[in-house]
Design a protein around this motif. Structure first.
Motif, PDB file in Angstrom:
ATOM      1  N   ASP B  61       0.859  -1.102  -0.080  1.00 22.43           N
ATOM      2  CA  ASP B  61       0.057   0.158  -0.040  1.00 22.43           C
ATOM      3  C   ASP B  61       0.855   1.394   0.165  1.00 22.43           C
ATOM      4  O   ASP B  61       0.307   2.250   0.004  1.00 22.43           O
ATOM      5  N   GLY B  62       2.275   1.060  -0.184  1.00 15.86           N
ATOM      6  CA  GLY B  62       3.153   2.251  -0.451  1.00 15.86           C
ATOM      7  C   GLY B  62       3.549   2.628   1.181  1.00 15.86           C
ATOM      8  O   GLY B  62       4.488   3.601   1.324  1.00 15.86           O
ATOM      9  N   THR B  63       3.086   2.159   2.145  1.00 16.82           N
ATOM     10  CA  THR B  63       3.885   2.444   3.452  1.00 16.82           C
ATOM     11  C   THR B  63       5.473   1.940   3.510  1.00 16.82           C
ATOM     12  O   THR B  63       5.530   1.062   3.096  1.00 16.82           O
ATOM     13  N   PHE B  64       6.153   2.867   4.212  1.00 14.24           N
ATOM     14  CA  PHE B  64       7.532   2.606   4.151  1.00 14.24           C
ATOM     15  C   PHE B  64       7.694   2.166   5.771  1.00 14.24           C
ATOM     16  O   PHE B  64       7.301   2.822   6.785  1.00 14.24           O
ATOM     17  N   LEU B  65       8.627   1.000   5.703  1.00 15.27           N
ATOM     18  CA  LEU B  65       9.074   0.779   7.181  1.00 15.27           C
ATOM     19  C   LEU B  65      10.676   0.846   7.163  1.00 15.27           C
ATOM     20  O   LEU B  65      11.126  -0.003   6.359  1.00 15.27           O
ATOM     21  N   ALA B  66      11.186   1.570   7.943  1.00 18.45           N
ATOM     22  CA  ALA B  66      12.771   1.596   8.011  1.00 18.45           C
ATOM     23  C   ALA B  66      13.124   1.094   9.454  1.00 18.45           C
ATOM     24  O   ALA B  66      12.407   0.753  10.240  1.00 18.45           O
ATOM     25  N   GLU B  67      14.304   0.798   9.592  1.00 19.87           N
ATOM     26  CA  GLU B  67      14.927   0.317  10.807  1.00 19.87           C
ATOM     27  C   GLU B  67      14.855  -0.888  10.620  1.00 19.87           C
ATOM     28  O   GLU B  67      13.647  -1.821  10.913  1.00 19.87           O
ATOM     29  N   CYS B  68      16.121  -1.779  11.025  1.00 18.38           N
ATOM     30  CA  CYS B  68      16.142  -3.206  10.905  1.00 18.38           C
ATOM     31  C   CYS B  68      15.038  -3.886  12.063  1.00 18.38           C
ATOM     32  O   CYS B  68      14.325  -4.950  11.825  1.00 18.38           O
ATOM     33  N   THR B  69      15.117  -3.524  13.155  1.00 16.33           N
ATOM     34  CA  THR B  69      14.210  -4.045  14.195  1.00 16.33           C
ATOM     35  C   THR B  69      12.675  -3.853  14.001  1.00 16.33           C
ATOM     36  O   THR B  69      12.097  -4.935  14.021  1.00 16.33           O
ATOM     37  N   ALA B  70      12.224  -2.707  13.520  1.00 16.43           N
ATOM     38  CA  ALA B  70      11.330  -2.567  13.109  1.00 16.43           C
ATOM     39  C   ALA B  70      10.723  -3.326  11.788  1.00 16.43           C
ATOM     40  O   ALA B  70       9.567  -4.059  12.033  1.00 16.43           O
ATOM     41  N   ILE B  71      11.302  -3.594  11.139  1.00 23.84           N
ATOM     42  CA  ILE B  71      10.909  -4.389   9.775  1.00 23.84           C
ATOM     43  C   ILE B  71      11.164  -5.855  10.259  1.00 23.84           C
ATOM     44  O   ILE B  71      10.184  -6.393   9.973  1.00 23.84           O
ATOM     45  N   THR B  72      11.863  -6.207  11.030  1.00 23.35           N
ATOM     46  CA  THR B  72      12.013  -7.583  11.446  1.00 23.35           C
ATOM     47  C   THR B  72      10.884  -8.044  12.345  1.00 23.35           C
ATOM     48  O   THR B  72      10.254  -9.087  12.265  1.00 23.35           O
ATOM     49  N   GLU B  73      10.227  -7.089  13.290  1.00 24.50           N
ATOM     50  CA  GLU B  73       9.142  -7.168  14.059  1.00 24.50           C
ATOM     51  C   GLU B  73       7.938  -7.368  13.138  1.00 24.50           C
ATOM     52  O   GLU B  73       7.098  -8.048  13.253  1.00 24.50           O
ATOM     53  N   TYR B  74       8.043  -6.505  12.130  1.00 24.53           N
ATOM     54  CA  TYR B  74       6.709  -6.554  11.267  1.00 24.53           C
ATOM     55  C   TYR B  74       6.749  -8.110  10.586  1.00 24.53           C
ATOM     56  O   TYR B  74       5.699  -8.649  10.289  1.00 24.53           O
ATOM     57  N   LEU B  75       7.903  -8.285   9.726  1.00 20.64           N
ATOM     58  CA  LEU B  75       7.991  -9.598   9.192  1.00 20.64           C
ATOM     59  C   LEU B  75       7.648 -10.637   9.873  1.00 20.64           C
ATOM     60  O   LEU B  75       6.781 -11.708   9.667  1.00 20.64           O
ATOM     61  N   ASP B  76       8.235 -10.671  11.293  1.00 21.64           N
ATOM     62  CA  ASP B  76       8.094 -11.729  12.002  1.00 21.64           C
ATOM     63  C   ASP B  76       6.523 -12.021  12.527  1.00 21.64           C
ATOM     64  O   ASP B  76       5.963 -13.082  12.805  1.00 21.64           O
ATOM     65  N   ALA B  77       5.917 -10.942  12.666  1.00 23.01           N
ATOM     66  CA  ALA B  77       4.264 -11.092  12.874  1.00 23.01           C
ATOM     67  C   ALA B  77       3.581 -11.178  11.843  1.00 23.01           C
ATOM     68  O   ALA B  77       2.342 -11.538  12.154  1.00 23.01           O
ATOM     69  N   LEU B  78       3.946 -11.229  10.552  1.00 21.22           N
ATOM     70  CA  LEU B  78       2.929 -11.202   9.494  1.00 21.22           C
ATOM     71  C   LEU B  78       2.271 -12.746   9.663  1.00 21.22           C
ATOM     72  O   LEU B  78       1.006 -12.630   9.238  1.00 21.22           O
ATOM     73  N   ASP B  79       2.817 -13.567   9.732  1.00 21.74           N
ATOM     74  CA  ASP B  79       2.018 -14.842   9.778  1.00 21.74           C
ATOM     75  C   ASP B  79       1.708 -15.368  11.127  1.00 21.74           C
ATOM     76  O   ASP B  79       1.078 -16.363  11.544  1.00 21.74           O
ATOM     77  N   GLY B  80       1.718 -14.439  12.114  1.00 23.84           N
ATOM     78  CA  GLY B  80       1.124 -14.716  13.584  1.00 23.84           C
ATOM     79  C   GLY B  80       1.889 -15.826  14.202  1.00 23.84           C
ATOM     80  O   GLY B  80       1.470 -16.373  15.482  1.00 23.84           O
ATOM     81  N   ALA B  81       3.171 -16.239  13.725  1.00 23.25           N
ATOM     82  CA  ALA B  81       3.784 -17.171  14.449  1.00 23.25           C
ATOM     83  C   ALA B  81       5.464 -16.755  14.577  1.00 23.25           C
ATOM     84  O   ALA B  81       6.196 -17.077  13.769  1.00 23.25           O
ATOM     85  N   PRO B  82       5.599 -15.700  15.095  1.00 19.68           N
ATOM     86  CA  PRO B  82       6.953 -15.209  15.399  1.00 19.68           C
ATOM     87  C   PRO B  82       8.171 -16.396  15.774  1.00 19.68           C
ATOM     88  O   PRO B  82       7.876 -17.327  16.541  1.00 19.68           O
ATOM     89  N   ILE B  83       9.235 -16.235  15.043  1.00 25.12           N
ATOM     90  CA  ILE B  83      10.249 -16.899  15.447  1.00 25.12           C
ATOM     91  C   ILE B  83      11.740 -16.500  15.600  1.00 25.12           C
ATOM     92  O   ILE B  83      12.742 -16.838  16.264  1.00 25.12           O
ATOM     93  N   LEU B  84      11.511 -15.029  15.348  1.00 23.67           N
ATOM     94  CA  LEU B  84      12.813 -14.271  15.546  1.00 23.67           C
ATOM     95  C   LEU B  84      12.756 -13.286  16.537  1.00 23.67           C
ATOM     96  O   LEU B  84      13.720 -12.851  17.527  1.00 23.67           O
ATOM     97  N   THR B  85      11.603 -12.722  17.233  1.00 27.81           N
ATOM     98  CA  THR B  85      11.215 -11.699  18.305  1.00 27.81           C
ATOM     99  C   THR B  85      10.631 -12.014  19.415  1.00 27.81           C
ATOM    100  O   THR B  85      10.480 -11.341  20.386  1.00 27.81           O
TER     101      THR B  85
END
Lengths: 218, 218
Positions: B61-85
């Motif tokens: 949708d054009g939203t920008f996410l910066a900062e590695c920690t924030a991007i990792t939080e986002y990616l890790d939560a996408l499937d509802g099954a966090p393995i990194l955070t």
């Protein structure tokens, strides 16, 4: 739990505000680590936190948690109902991004200014200073205030439509700015209006009430 | 989604490794932002990320996410099954603490060393350098290696018993160390053994395979 902190510290303020937002104050006992005596750089505290910073949360089993973001994540997850760090992937991402940005561009920048380009905590504690670096960080922080003002012209809170850890980080930045007499530019009226609204929150009011001006303890 | 990054960047590596750990590579298209030309400091990229750093994730949708920690939080939560955070409060707290500590004491310190006390990205991009500050950060990073070595003498991963975002951050630190020819002291054998184990992970192998030595693009 115990929280190792110092009553006027802007970073400790972040965790005190988080504790109040989560209504957890009664579960935590505060232990003072005197910044003006450099107690945070002494071995007793370095054993709690390698980086030698405040605050540090000690859990009942003796585990130490340092770093405001980490402590806030912990406190917010304790009851399984996060209100500061987001629930959806997008909320988590945005809150972490904006909180980190508030550190980089405001709070941490002002901290470096304080420790490097002002007398800081005094010659006994500030064993190395780099004034040029500190002054550049001051300028970065003023620019950061303009950035966050722009953010708040478009949305009511730092990370979007709801209060979050990112607001607390900017509040910490403005606490530090006030302590080192760094004024928010008058044209940053959205930032100033947001800050005035934040002062109405009981979590922030209580923190302000228990703090004192940044000066050496008597 | 798009990821704005640069193929040899240690910070971009963190997100590439996270994408591989989450098996999300096929959902992301990589867009190069040439660090050696300073494209990350130009207006087009600053509109994506005020801080002018890589990587930045652009959502559909054009939203920008910066900062590695924030991007990792986002990616890790996408499937509802966090393995990194982390999933429990304690896991979240420990992972965030150790990842932040790995930034402060290792990765960010080496980055400052590179940009301030070496030619960095060259005179066209490094418009201000503070060599004294950079050299102190180099020393801090070497000390940080000893600290993480001590951590790994007591536990198999940076934040405890499982691989996490904190391991990725230290991997990023050692990628940067290698690029600037900062050797891990030979006596840090727990850190070196952990690092050798990390190289066996497909997520890390793939990143190494696609990267090149840190030098100006032809």
């Amino acid at each position: 739990m115990k929280i190792y902190d110092w009553h006027t510290g802007p970073y400790p303020a972040r965790v005190r505000i988080a504790l109040a937002e989560k209504n957890l104050q009664s579960r935590v006992r505060s232990v003072s680590v005197d910044l003006w005596k450099g107690e945070h750089k002494q071995s007793e505290h370095l054993a709690r936190n390698y980086s030698g910073t405040l605050p540090v949360l000690e859990l009942d089993d003796g585990t130490f948690l340092a770093e405001c973001t980490a402590i806030t994540e912990y406190l917010d997850a304790l009851d399984g109902a996060p209100i500061l760090t987001g629930t959806t992937a997008l909320e988590k991402g945005m809150i972490h991004m904006m909180s980190k940005r508030a550190e980089l561009e405001l709070l941490d920048a002002i901290s470096v200014y304080f420790h490097h380009a002002t007398p800081g905590l005094g010659p006994e504690v500030e064993l190395y200073q780099n004034a040029e670096w500190g002054l550049r960080q001051r300028d970065k922080a003023i620019k950061g205030m303009h950035y966050f003002d722009g953010v708040l012209r478009k949305q009511p809170f730092i990370a979007g439509d709801a209060f979050s850890m990112a607001d607390i980080t900017v509040i910490g930045g403005l606490i530090f700015a006030s302590l080192v007499d760094l004024k928010v530019p008058a044209e940053c009226d959205a930032l100033l209006a947001w800050h005035a609204r934040m002062q109405q929150r009981p979590s922030v009011q209580n923190w302000v009430a228990m703090s004192e001006p940044l000066q050496a303890a008597a």
